[in-house]
Design an enzyme around this catalytic site. Structure first.
Site, short mmCIF file in Angstrom:
data_model
loop_
_atom_site.label_atom_id
_atom_site.label_comp_id
_atom_site.label_asym_id
_atom_site.label_seq_id
_atom_site.Cartn_x
_atom_site.Cartn_y
_atom_site.Cartn_z
N SER A 9 -13.66 -50.85 -11.83
CA SER A 9 -13.59 -52.31 -11.82
C SER A 9 -14.96 -52.88 -11.47
O SER A 9 -15.47 -52.67 -10.36
CB SER A 9 -12.56 -52.79 -10.80
OG SER A 9 -12.74 -54.18 -10.63
N HIS A 34 -13.20 -52.09 -16.45
CA HIS A 34 -12.17 -53.07 -16.05
C HIS A 34 -12.86 -54.34 -15.56
O HIS A 34 -13.72 -54.31 -14.69
CB HIS A 34 -11.33 -52.45 -14.93
CG HIS A 34 -10.14 -53.25 -14.53
ND1 HIS A 34 -8.95 -53.25 -15.24
CD2 HIS A 34 -9.95 -54.09 -13.48
CE1 HIS A 34 -8.09 -54.04 -14.63
NE2 HIS A 34 -8.66 -54.58 -13.56
N ASP A 36 -12.24 -58.10 -14.07
CA ASP A 36 -11.25 -58.92 -13.37
C ASP A 36 -11.56 -60.40 -13.52
O ASP A 36 -12.51 -60.91 -12.91
CB ASP A 36 -11.22 -58.53 -11.89
CG ASP A 36 -10.49 -57.22 -11.69
OD1 ASP A 36 -9.34 -57.11 -12.14
OD2 ASP A 36 -11.09 -56.29 -11.11
N MET A 38 -10.47 -64.09 -12.75
CA MET A 38 -9.63 -64.84 -11.80
C MET A 38 -9.92 -66.33 -11.92
O MET A 38 -11.08 -66.73 -12.01
CB MET A 38 -9.93 -64.38 -10.37
CG MET A 38 -9.77 -62.88 -10.16
SD MET A 38 -9.87 -62.44 -8.43
CE MET A 38 -10.02 -60.65 -8.56
N HIS A 67 -8.58 -58.01 -17.41
CA HIS A 67 -7.37 -58.29 -16.65
C HIS A 67 -7.38 -59.77 -16.30
O HIS A 67 -8.17 -60.20 -15.46
CB HIS A 67 -7.40 -57.39 -15.40
CG HIS A 67 -6.32 -57.64 -14.40
ND1 HIS A 67 -6.38 -57.13 -13.12
CD2 HIS A 67 -5.16 -58.35 -14.47
CE1 HIS A 67 -5.30 -57.50 -12.46
NE2 HIS A 67 -4.55 -58.25 -13.25
N MET A 69 -6.14 -62.70 -14.54
CA MET A 69 -5.35 -63.23 -13.43
C MET A 69 -5.43 -64.74 -13.53
O MET A 69 -6.22 -65.40 -12.85
CB MET A 69 -5.90 -62.70 -12.10
CG MET A 69 -5.54 -61.24 -11.87
SD MET A 69 -6.58 -60.42 -10.65
CE MET A 69 -7.91 -59.86 -11.73
N MET A 138 0.20 -53.54 -10.63
CA MET A 138 -0.69 -53.85 -9.51
C MET A 138 -0.23 -53.10 -8.26
O MET A 138 0.94 -53.18 -7.87
CB MET A 138 -0.68 -55.36 -9.20
CG MET A 138 -1.33 -56.24 -10.23
SD MET A 138 -3.02 -55.79 -10.65
CE MET A 138 -3.87 -55.92 -9.06
N GLY A 143 -6.38 -60.54 -6.52
CA GLY A 143 -7.26 -61.56 -5.95
C GLY A 143 -8.55 -61.01 -5.37
O GLY A 143 -9.59 -61.65 -5.47
N PHE A 144 -8.47 -59.81 -4.78
CA PHE A 144 -9.66 -59.28 -4.10
C PHE A 144 -9.71 -57.76 -4.23
O PHE A 144 -8.66 -57.11 -4.25
CB PHE A 144 -9.64 -59.66 -2.62
CG PHE A 144 -9.64 -61.15 -2.41
CD1 PHE A 144 -10.84 -61.87 -2.42
CD2 PHE A 144 -8.45 -61.85 -2.28
CE1 PHE A 144 -10.84 -63.25 -2.29
CE2 PHE A 144 -8.43 -63.24 -2.15
CZ PHE A 144 -9.64 -63.94 -2.15
N GLY A 145 -10.93 -57.24 -4.27
CA GLY A 145 -11.11 -55.80 -4.21
C GLY A 145 -10.99 -55.33 -2.76
O GLY A 145 -10.93 -56.14 -1.83
N GLY A 146 -10.94 -54.03 -2.57
CA GLY A 146 -11.01 -53.45 -1.24
C GLY A 146 -9.75 -53.55 -0.39
O GLY A 146 -9.80 -53.40 0.83
N ASP A 172 -3.79 -50.42 -10.50
CA ASP A 172 -4.96 -51.20 -10.08
C ASP A 172 -4.79 -51.70 -8.66
O ASP A 172 -3.90 -52.50 -8.39
CB ASP A 172 -5.09 -52.38 -11.07
CG ASP A 172 -6.29 -53.28 -10.79
OD1 ASP A 172 -7.14 -52.90 -9.98
OD2 ASP A 172 -6.35 -54.35 -11.42
N GLY A 173 -5.68 -51.22 -7.79
CA GLY A 173 -5.72 -51.72 -6.42
C GLY A 173 -5.58 -50.62 -5.39
O GLY A 173 -4.59 -49.88 -5.40
N GLY A 194 -12.33 -49.92 -7.97
CA GLY A 194 -13.50 -50.77 -7.77
C GLY A 194 -14.32 -50.33 -6.59
O GLY A 194 -15.33 -49.63 -6.71
N SER A 195 -13.86 -50.69 -5.39
CA SER A 195 -14.66 -50.40 -4.20
C SER A 195 -14.89 -48.89 -4.03
O SER A 195 -15.96 -48.48 -3.61
CB SER A 195 -14.01 -51.00 -2.96
OG SER A 195 -12.65 -50.68 -2.91
C1 DX5 Z 1 -7.68 -57.06 -7.67
C2 DX5 Z 1 -8.26 -56.55 -8.96
C3 DX5 Z 1 -8.70 -55.15 -8.93
C4 DX5 Z 1 -9.77 -54.83 -7.92
C5 DX5 Z 1 -9.55 -53.43 -7.45
O1 DX5 Z 1 -7.23 -58.35 -7.86
O2 DX5 Z 1 -7.33 -56.69 -10.01
O3 DX5 Z 1 -9.08 -54.69 -10.22
O4 DX5 Z 1 -11.06 -54.93 -8.43
O5 DX5 Z 1 -10.38 -53.19 -6.39
P1 DX5 Z 1 -10.21 -51.93 -5.44
O6 DX5 Z 1 -10.27 -50.73 -6.31
O7 DX5 Z 1 -11.36 -52.08 -4.51
O8 DX5 Z 1 -8.88 -52.08 -4.76
ZN ZN Z 2 -7.83 -55.74 -12.01
#
Ligand code: DX5
Ligand code: ZN
Length: 211
Positions: A9, A34, A36, A38, A67, A69, A138, A143-146, A172-173, A194-195
């Protein structure tokens, strides 16, 4: 089960050096990128629009898995298709007329997908399973990574795999070298991270997701 694909991501990449980051994760073994999107409405965060997707497309050689959102993704299909999206996934919880929007995505030559939030039952996507190229489950609230992986979504993945043995099922997530094992065992084959990928050596991290 379809083949395993890893989709870093870009949300966690260094946006000041996006070309370098795209090329680095591709060289490190990414199968998809990927992206994201938003809208600050469906989720509290605001990220990437079609202009940035078009810039990523110029430097990417792997498919862009976008993706969406968004509360009203149906309004933006044309813009993201023109920007170069290869997959467009829309949330079943959005306001979109689902069947018509999936059709519109395909008419644009893009692969359509549906996304379910952690609390949404697989029943919600059943009417459209034949119409999609990917189902995204999901494993955090979008909304957020990590964020931390929510284990109960593994039941959704298992139910989806039972219904659709050939479908690409994406998760994802909160995915890392440990949580990926359960996800793949449950039936996921497209792994977003992602992270985890961007916080280490990209090639090592991507390799560790191939379980
Ligand atoms: C969250 C995103 C994810 C996010 C995943 O809303 O859809 O794609 O980037 O991040 P990690 O892998 O850090 O949970
Ligand atoms: Zn995503």
């Amino acid at each position: 089960m379809p083949s395993l694909k890893i989709a870093p991501s870009l949300l966690s990449c260094d946006f000041a050096n996006i070309e370098r980051e795209v090329k680095a994760v591709e060289a490190a073994g990414a199968d998809l990128l990927h992206v994201d999107v938003m809208d600050a409405h469906f989720v509290p965060n605001l990220t990437i629009g079609p202009l940035v997707v078009a810039s990523i497309k110029k430097v990417a050689s792997k498919p862009l898995d976008c993706h969406l959102m968004m509360t009203d993704p149906q309004r933006y299909i044309d813009m993201f298709a023109r920007a170069g999206a290869d997959y467009l996934t829309i949330h079943v919880e959005s306001n979109a007329p689902i069947g018509a929007t999936l059709d519109d995505i395909r008419k644009h030559g893009v692969k359509p997908g549906l996304v379910v939030n952690p609390d949404t039952s697989i029943e919600a996507v059943k009417p459209w399973l034949e119409q999609i190229d990917m189902l995204l489950v999901m494993s955090v609230w979008p909304g957020f990574g990590g964020q931390k992986f929510i284990p109960k979504v593994l039941d959704t993945v298992k139910a989806a795999r039972a219904l659709a043995p050939e479908l690409d099922i994406e998760i994802d997530g909160g995915i890392n070298g440990e949580t990926v094992k359960e996800a793949v065992k449950a039936g996921a084959n497209v792994i977003v991270a992602g992270s985890y990928v961007f916080a280490g050596d990209y090639a090592e991290r991507i390799a560790s997701l191939r379980v």
